[in-house]
Write a protein that holds these residues in place. Sequence first.
Motif, mmCIF file in Angstrom:
data_model
loop_
_atom_site.group_PDB
_atom_site.id
_atom_site.type_symbol
_atom_site.label_atom_id
_atom_site.label_comp_id
_atom_site.label_asym_id
_atom_site.label_seq_id
_atom_site.Cartn_x
_atom_site.Cartn_y
_atom_site.Cartn_z
ATOM 1 N N PRO A 1 0.935 -1.227 -0.067
ATOM 2 C CA PRO A 1 0.095 -0.027 -0.101
ATOM 3 C C PRO A 1 0.741 1.359 0.017
ATOM 4 O O PRO A 1 2.177 1.226 0.426
ATOM 5 N N ALA A 2 0.130 2.515 -0.257
ATOM 6 C CA ALA A 2 1.081 3.759 -0.035
ATOM 7 C C ALA A 2 1.665 3.973 1.237
ATOM 8 O O ALA A 2 1.075 3.578 2.316
ATOM 9 N N PRO A 3 2.753 4.384 1.352
ATOM 10 C CA PRO A 3 3.445 4.539 2.542
ATOM 11 C C PRO A 3 2.817 5.585 3.537
ATOM 12 O O PRO A 3 2.126 6.444 2.919
ATOM 13 N N GLN A 4 2.560 5.300 4.790
ATOM 14 C CA GLN A 4 1.670 6.139 5.627
ATOM 15 C C GLN A 4 2.781 7.156 6.493
ATOM 16 O O GLN A 4 2.294 8.189 7.071
ATOM 17 N N LYS A 5 4.177 7.012 6.463
ATOM 18 C CA LYS A 5 5.017 7.709 7.123
ATOM 19 C C LYS A 5 6.110 8.306 6.172
ATOM 20 O O LYS A 5 6.040 8.023 4.765
ATOM 21 N N THR A 6 6.731 9.260 6.826
ATOM 22 C CA THR A 6 7.876 9.905 6.105
ATOM 23 C C THR A 6 9.354 9.463 6.617
ATOM 24 O O THR A 6 9.324 8.668 7.606
ATOM 25 N N ILE A 7 10.025 10.139 5.937
ATOM 26 C CA ILE A 7 11.601 9.720 6.443
ATOM 27 C C ILE A 7 11.706 10.115 7.726
ATOM 28 O O ILE A 7 12.708 9.570 8.610
ATOM 29 N N ASP A 8 10.995 11.244 8.082
ATOM 30 C CA ASP A 8 11.294 11.751 9.723
ATOM 31 C C ASP A 8 10.964 10.624 10.745
ATOM 32 O O ASP A 8 11.222 10.701 11.874
ATOM 33 N N GLN A 9 10.234 9.530 10.128
ATOM 34 C CA GLN A 9 10.070 8.694 11.116
ATOM 35 C C GLN A 9 10.725 7.232 11.268
ATOM 36 O O GLN A 9 10.682 6.423 11.969
ATOM 37 N N ARG A 10 11.941 7.424 10.343
ATOM 38 C CA ARG A 10 13.077 6.541 10.612
ATOM 39 C C ARG A 10 13.695 6.629 11.867
ATOM 40 O O ARG A 10 13.763 7.424 12.563
ATOM 41 N N ALA A 11 13.946 5.469 12.476
ATOM 42 C CA ALA A 11 14.588 5.169 13.907
ATOM 43 C C ALA A 11 15.859 6.196 13.927
ATOM 44 O O ALA A 11 16.125 6.632 15.031
ATOM 45 N N GLU A 12 16.600 6.108 12.880
ATOM 46 C CA GLU A 12 17.818 6.911 12.978
ATOM 47 C C GLU A 12 17.407 8.528 13.106
ATOM 48 O O GLU A 12 18.161 8.957 14.082
ATOM 49 N N ILE A 13 16.519 8.865 12.569
ATOM 50 C CA ILE A 13 16.248 10.531 12.599
ATOM 51 C C ILE A 13 15.665 10.875 14.053
ATOM 52 O O ILE A 13 16.054 11.684 14.700
ATOM 53 N N ARG A 14 14.609 9.774 14.568
ATOM 54 C CA ARG A 14 13.870 10.036 15.684
ATOM 55 C C ARG A 14 15.156 9.779 16.917
ATOM 56 O O ARG A 14 15.025 10.734 17.895
ATOM 57 N N ALA A 15 16.114 9.004 16.702
ATOM 58 C CA ALA A 15 16.972 8.989 17.705
ATOM 59 C C ALA A 15 18.088 10.087 17.831
ATOM 60 O O ALA A 15 18.559 10.520 19.005
ATOM 61 N N LEU A 16 18.143 10.818 16.489
ATOM 62 C CA LEU A 16 19.058 11.932 16.446
ATOM 63 C C LEU A 16 18.274 12.974 17.241
ATOM 64 O O LEU A 16 18.967 13.955 17.636
ATOM 65 N N ASP A 17 17.015 13.181 16.934
ATOM 66 C CA ASP A 17 16.176 14.275 17.573
ATOM 67 C C ASP A 17 16.214 14.127 19.156
ATOM 68 O O ASP A 17 16.736 15.270 19.460
ATOM 69 N N MET B 1 9.414 -0.725 2.633
ATOM 70 C CA MET B 1 8.868 -0.593 4.094
ATOM 71 C C MET B 1 9.922 -0.247 5.092
ATOM 72 O O MET B 1 9.649 0.767 6.010
ATOM 73 N N ARG B 2 11.007 -0.781 4.916
ATOM 74 C CA ARG B 2 12.087 -0.235 6.060
ATOM 75 C C ARG B 2 12.312 1.323 5.892
ATOM 76 O O ARG B 2 12.953 1.924 6.745
ATOM 77 N N SER B 3 12.087 1.741 4.605
ATOM 78 C CA SER B 3 12.599 3.229 4.126
ATOM 79 C C SER B 3 11.985 4.065 5.182
ATOM 80 O O SER B 3 12.479 5.153 5.462
ATOM 81 N N THR B 4 10.624 3.668 5.560
ATOM 82 C CA THR B 4 9.896 4.600 6.106
ATOM 83 C C THR B 4 9.651 3.881 7.459
ATOM 84 O O THR B 4 8.515 4.499 8.181
ATOM 85 N N GLN B 5 10.384 3.095 8.204
ATOM 86 C CA GLN B 5 10.102 2.331 9.466
ATOM 87 C C GLN B 5 8.513 1.654 9.502
ATOM 88 O O GLN B 5 8.099 1.778 10.363
ATOM 89 N N GLU B 6 8.463 1.150 8.483
ATOM 90 C CA GLU B 6 6.873 0.570 8.324
ATOM 91 C C GLU B 6 7.150 -0.857 8.071
ATOM 92 O O GLU B 6 6.115 -1.740 7.437
#
Length: 468
Positions: free
Chosen positions: A251-267, A456-461
């Motif tokens: 299906p179409a992705p529901q999340k964006t790159i910002d939801q990746r674990a690496e980005i959230r961990a850096l935040d 799916m892993r691209s957007t942590q889904e």
Amino acid sequence: MKSKLSFLLLSLLFYHYANAQTAPGFKELLDSAMVRDADLKAQQTRNKLTVLDQHKLKDVYLPTLEVSGMASYLNATARVISPELNLQPFLNIPEGKYNNNINVSGFSGLAKADAKMLLYSGGKVRQLNKALEEKRQSENILLEKTSDEVAAVISRAYDQLALVHQSKKVLDEAKRRLDANRKTADKALGYGLITPYDHKKIELAQATLDSKMAEYEGKKELLLTQLEVLTGIDKERLRLIEPVLVPVALPAPQKTIDQRAEIRALDHGINASGFKIKAEQTWWIPKVQLMAASYYIGLYGARVKSSDNIIPPIPAIGYPGRKLDWKPTNLNIFPMLTAGVGFKWEIFDGREGKHAIETARIDRELLQNQKYDAMRKLTLNQANNQSNYNIANSQIALKKKEKEMANNALVQAEKEFRYGMSKSTQLIEAENDLEAAELDYQNAIFNQRRAAVEVMRSTQELDITKLY
């Protein structure tokens, strides 16, 4: 009672037997791998250090109690210049003539109980606690990334096992066809419709197929060993798995790159560095501490004596003078108590506080640069994965069409060979083309599934339920 116990034992034996005879599902494989994965366990263990640091930071406000003691031999001499007793008004003795050495010796004992309690840290502890909480959340988020990596590894191994399983079916079908064509070739050779050379070609094709079967068994054993190592599940149960490769519709992705674990961990890491800066900025604020102490001082077998007369001689009355020579049984001072509130105010610390603030700011800047670089790379990675997925989908349609054409060509080649209208070389080429086309089709599905996992892993889904 015995009958109930026997029934319970039989039930347990039946459960273990039934479990041993059941093929493990993908969820069981994944759960077992999560428990056994070395990287995941190591990361969870390292995260415990952050939790421990949080507990240590909270405990700085707890009072501390320290008890110390000492026993030693004391020998001290004090030179006294002024006279202890001035008899000048009465005896007309010159002033300042009574220099004396007072010696104290004996065994001394000292005991001390010291209690301290931090009352105010200038706000540093509060800010450091917030920084540690952000760090803990960052580490927990990175566990998601590691878990996804474990899931991707198990998914790949499982699909490889399915690919090998499907290859076995293709080879079995090819062997069935070759066996049938071998019988036709035997009859044709007897009637003189084909040459012995053509007949040998069929035998060579069978030998080649047997070699491919042996290669299949080797690949299957390797994959079963890999799954056994990763999951700890007995290989005999793994042999019961009969997976099937099916294309994945995403299906179409529901999340964006910002939801990746690496980005959230850096935040969270950037937030933690902000609190670290605030903590370092409290270097100039006074720190307040409550203190209390109790002392015991004792002197045993003591002797206090002077080198000269402590009371000078009086010639007028015939008094020869007197030295000090005192031998008390023991001297004790207890309790000696002190209690109060103290503070420490670093007005100038040699710019150490300012350097610590700048270091924390540089650390935050480094994390911000890492986030910027990660966003660029992950955006490119997502576009690349989506492109690979689209290409893999088109390859499935292409390989399916090639398989249909190869199957029709083989049917035609079998008819022509059966009626002596073609040689065995053409039949074997058609057989090889169909076998290659069927294997390419299965490989195309495998590649499409791998591309779907990466999308799916691209957007942590990554959702395993969409794959199995």
